[in-house]
Design an enzyme around this catalytic site. Structure first.
Site, PDB file in Angstrom:
ATOM      1  N   HIS A 188      46.600  25.045   2.306  1.00 32.44           N
ATOM      2  CA  HIS A 188      45.675  25.060   1.179  1.00 32.44           C
ATOM      3  C   HIS A 188      46.383  25.685  -0.025  1.00 32.44           C
ATOM      4  CE1 HIS A 188      41.997  25.195   4.073  1.00 32.44           C
ATOM      5  NE2 HIS A 188      41.993  24.024   3.469  1.00 32.44           N
ATOM      6  N   CYS A 226      39.094  32.658   2.239  1.00 30.86           N
ATOM      7  CA  CYS A 226      38.261  31.610   2.856  1.00 30.86           C
ATOM      8  C   CYS A 226      37.182  32.176   3.775  1.00 30.86           C
ATOM      9  CB  CYS A 226      39.115  30.568   3.563  1.00 30.86           C
ATOM     10  SG  CYS A 226      40.044  31.189   4.940  1.00 30.86           S
TER      11      CYS A 226
HETATM   12  N1  GLY Z   1      41.721  27.305  10.674  1.00 29.82           N
HETATM   13  C1  GLY Z   1      41.387  27.074   9.321  1.00 29.82           C
HETATM   14  C2  GLY Z   1      41.490  25.652   8.954  1.00 29.82           C
HETATM   15  O1  GLY Z   1      42.473  25.060   9.310  1.00 29.82           O
HETATM   16  O2  GLY Z   1      40.626  25.050   8.350  1.00 29.82           O
END
Ligand code: GLY
Length: 261
Positions: free
Chosen positions: A166, A253
């Site tokens: 991300h 997150c």
């Molecule tokens: N484990 C977080 C994701 O890959 O969305």
């Protein structure tokens, strides 16, 4: 205090036992559930200590990654946006967040098409950067730009290096002028106009930190990042994250944060 990091509310979701099967980019082993739970509880306590009032949701056993609430949704003082996560196993998570968002926000908007994870969305002082990744496609990013425009934000698409899960795995906004970024991401030029503190080689796994009010939550096992944040004059709160890092957790997150009137 940095206005962009001024928060008084947050939504979190406790991990279920299934969290040990959470998605991960590498081929590492499973974390121990009790360790994930205790790291998550310490994270929640750190947010509460920073002055945030928390809404903590129950685990969703059928969604191992559901504790990462900032992938299926984004929040702003003006509205919440229910996203369309790019990983098939996470596609249903937004529907479970929606009722809570409807209680807490006047407006809840659905991303209409494409895929976008909140982990790819980095709020900057003058724009909202949307990183393209294996989870966020161009269709989703363009749809998100259109949604953001309806609530007064300017979205901009950013190309990110292939190896980045991300955008926020590799970068974090520290204050109105400064980002922490891996060298590879900074080299793309997406942070032009901002001061960039580059993550020291070997500590790329610690690039995701969370500025919240007067402090920065950061991984305890990245001594040179902690030193750089301290040298920048930030109030650094190191947190244990070895277990949640095994399933690619970031400090950003694991909560949805906003400033409620
Ligand atoms: N484990 C977080 C994701 O890959 O969305």
């Amino acid at each position: 205090m940095s206005q962009i990091h001024s928060f008084n509310r947050a939504i979190l979701r406790k991990p279920g036992a299934s969290v040990v099967k959470g998605l991960r980019a590498g081929a590492g082993g499973d974390p121990v559930f009790a360790d994930v739970a205790s790291e998550h509880a310490a994270y929640a306590a750190a947010l509460a200590d920073a002055g945030l009032s928390l809404t903590v949701l129950d685990p969703l056993e059928e969604y191992p990654d559901a504790l990462f609430v900032e992938d299926p949704a984004l929040v702003f003082p003006e509205a919440a946006i229910v996203l369309r996560p790019g990983a098939p196993s996470r596609a249903g998570e937004g529907a479970f967040l929606r009722p809570t968002l409807e209680q807490l926000f006047e407006q809840v908007i659905d991303l209409p098409v494409g895929h976008a994870d909140g982990g790819d969305v980095l709020m900057l002082p003058d724009k909202v950067l949307i990183g393209l990744s294996a989870r966020t496609d161009r269709e989703g990013a363009e749809a998100l730009i259109a949604v953001l425009a309806t609530i007064g934000y300017r979205g901009v698409i950013a190309e990110t290096p292939r190896e980045v899960l991300h955008l926020k795995t590799a970068s974090s906004l520290l204050d109105e002028e400064t980002v922490l970024s891996t060298r590879a991401l900074a080299a793309t030029g997406i942070f032009a106009g901002l001061r960039v503190i580059e993550v020291p080689d070997g500590e790329e796994g610690g690039a995701n930190v969370l500025r919240v009010n007067d402090r920065v939550l950061a991984g305890a096992h990245y001594p040179r990042i902690l030193e750089a944040l301290d040298a920048h004059g930030l109030n650094v709160m190191p947190l244990e994250n070895a277990a949640i890092a095994m399933i690619d957790a970031g400090f950003t997150c694991m909560s949805l944060r906003w400033s409620a009137p």
